[in-house]
Scaffold this active site. Sequence first.
Site, PDB file in Angstrom:
ATOM      1  N   ASP A  37      -7.730  29.811  14.149  1.00  0.00           N
ATOM      2  CA  ASP A  37      -8.951  30.576  14.416  1.00  0.00           C
ATOM      3  C   ASP A  37      -8.919  31.210  15.798  1.00  0.00           C
ATOM      4  OD1 ASP A  37      -9.747  28.458  12.266  1.00  0.00           O
ATOM      5  OD2 ASP A  37     -11.144  30.136  12.149  1.00  0.00           O
ATOM      6  N   ASN A  66      -7.826  25.252  14.957  1.00  0.00           N
ATOM      7  CA  ASN A  66      -7.819  25.466  13.506  1.00  0.00           C
ATOM      8  C   ASN A  66      -8.688  24.380  12.875  1.00  0.00           C
ATOM      9  OD1 ASN A  66      -6.780  26.985  11.189  1.00  0.00           O
ATOM     10  ND2 ASN A  66      -5.799  25.064  10.631  1.00  0.00           N
ATOM     11  N   LYS A  67      -8.816  24.438  11.566  1.00  0.00           N
ATOM     12  CA  LYS A  67      -9.698  23.530  10.836  1.00  0.00           C
ATOM     13  C   LYS A  67      -9.479  22.070  11.247  1.00  0.00           C
ATOM     14  CE  LYS A  67     -12.329  24.446   8.557  1.00  0.00           C
ATOM     15  NZ  LYS A  67     -13.721  24.602   9.064  1.00  0.00           N
ATOM     16  N   ARG A 125     -15.354  33.811   4.965  1.00  0.00           N
ATOM     17  CA  ARG A 125     -14.863  32.878   5.983  1.00  0.00           C
ATOM     18  C   ARG A 125     -13.357  33.081   6.165  1.00  0.00           C
ATOM     19  NH1 ARG A 125     -11.673  30.663   3.110  1.00  0.00           N
ATOM     20  NH2 ARG A 125     -10.810  29.560   4.883  1.00  0.00           N
ATOM     21  N   GLY A 126     -12.794  32.340   7.148  1.00  0.00           N
ATOM     22  CA  GLY A 126     -11.377  32.505   7.466  1.00  0.00           C
ATOM     23  C   GLY A 126     -11.241  33.586   8.522  1.00  0.00           C
ATOM     24  N   ALA A 127     -10.407  33.317   9.522  1.00  0.00           N
ATOM     25  CA  ALA A 127     -10.377  34.183  10.702  1.00  0.00           C
ATOM     26  C   ALA A 127     -10.109  35.663  10.388  1.00  0.00           C
ATOM     27  CB  ALA A 127      -9.359  33.630  11.707  1.00  0.00           C
ATOM     28  N   ARG A 166     -20.407  33.203  14.315  1.00  0.00           N
ATOM     29  CA  ARG A 166     -19.628  31.953  14.377  1.00  0.00           C
ATOM     30  C   ARG A 166     -18.781  32.020  15.654  1.00  0.00           C
ATOM     31  NH1 ARG A 166     -16.364  30.092   9.230  1.00  0.00           N
ATOM     32  NH2 ARG A 166     -16.591  28.038  10.197  1.00  0.00           N
ATOM     33  N   GLN A 191     -12.671  23.473   1.494  1.00  0.00           N
ATOM     34  CA  GLN A 191     -11.974  24.759   1.307  1.00  0.00           C
ATOM     35  C   GLN A 191     -10.609  24.555   0.638  1.00  0.00           C
ATOM     36  OE1 GLN A 191     -13.530  23.774   4.090  1.00  0.00           O
ATOM     37  NE2 GLN A 191     -14.308  25.482   5.294  1.00  0.00           N
TER      38      GLN A 191
END
EC number: 5.3.1.23
Length: 315
Positions: free
Chosen positions: A218, A228-229, A47-49, A77, A177
């Site tokens: 992202d 973003n998150k 995960r993570g861009a 995703r 996370q």
Amino acid sequence: MCGVRTIDWADGAIEIIDQTRLPEACVTLRLTTVDELIDAIRRLAVRGAPALGVAGALGVALAGGDRALIARLRAARPTAVNLAWGVDRAAAHLDEGPEAVLAAALRVRDEDLAACAAMGERGADLLEGDRLRVMTVCNTGGLAAVERGTALSVVQTLHERGRLEEAYALETRPLLQGARLTTWELARMGAPHRLVVDSAGPYLVSRGGVDAVLIGADRVAANGDTANKIGSYALALAAERAGVPFVVVAPESTIDAATPTGDHIEIEDRGPEEVLTLRGVRLAPEGTRALNPAFDVTPHDLITAIVTEKRVIRP
Ligand code: MRU
């Protein structure tokens, strides 16, 4: 055992650190098919861009030229544009044969190493002050990239320069996370840090307890709005009100010129189960419904600067 790299190519397969198992166990998974990779992406084992960009590129090398499979991988995703970008970078070489595809994918991996180091330096240069208290959300460290992250690379550089007073990691419900991954990385780098519940973030900013908010992205829309998150927008509002720099750190590959504004960014809905249960334990009464947007959008006028490996953008 955990390797140094979050994601890599080894003996014809993709190797990832399984991030669903951290911090209890550091387990490396070997992915030999695109279906296995799509599953790992969907359940956030990787995960993570930036890491998704590398996963997309390496995934094309696993696909054997199957265009339908590549299209499914590209859409695994929706919010982080890096996934589609990485797929496209490698897929552009499909007509040249498998060796050219793999070489292109490995270039995406190697460029990430250099980009994350450069973002760390540039972000640390940008911030003023000798001893900084910085707040971050989600995980933007090496686990979100190949070896070194984006916003957490800035934190690491500040620490290496003796300029980090303390890092505050937001827990990042529902998948934690921040609590599971960012604290793990900060401890490994020996950086002073404390864990904060998500809703305490804006409060601490408002009370002068934070010198800068550093987050990843992202997707950056053409007008500078960033996704973003979930929770990033609330931090941006608090930072604006408190006069605290709100800095987005992201590679150029996260900038999506084809998306005009934040309103056009698709926000991933991860469904109710992650909210209603915590690691298999039900939290809410049976029959409770839930909403679970995984990201939010911060409008560009709340962003002090976007730091990439090449430049500082002031939206
Ligand atoms: O759902 P996740 O864990 O993939 O979300 C990740 C983030 O929101 C990160 O902040 C973003 O991808 C930037 S990572 C350097």
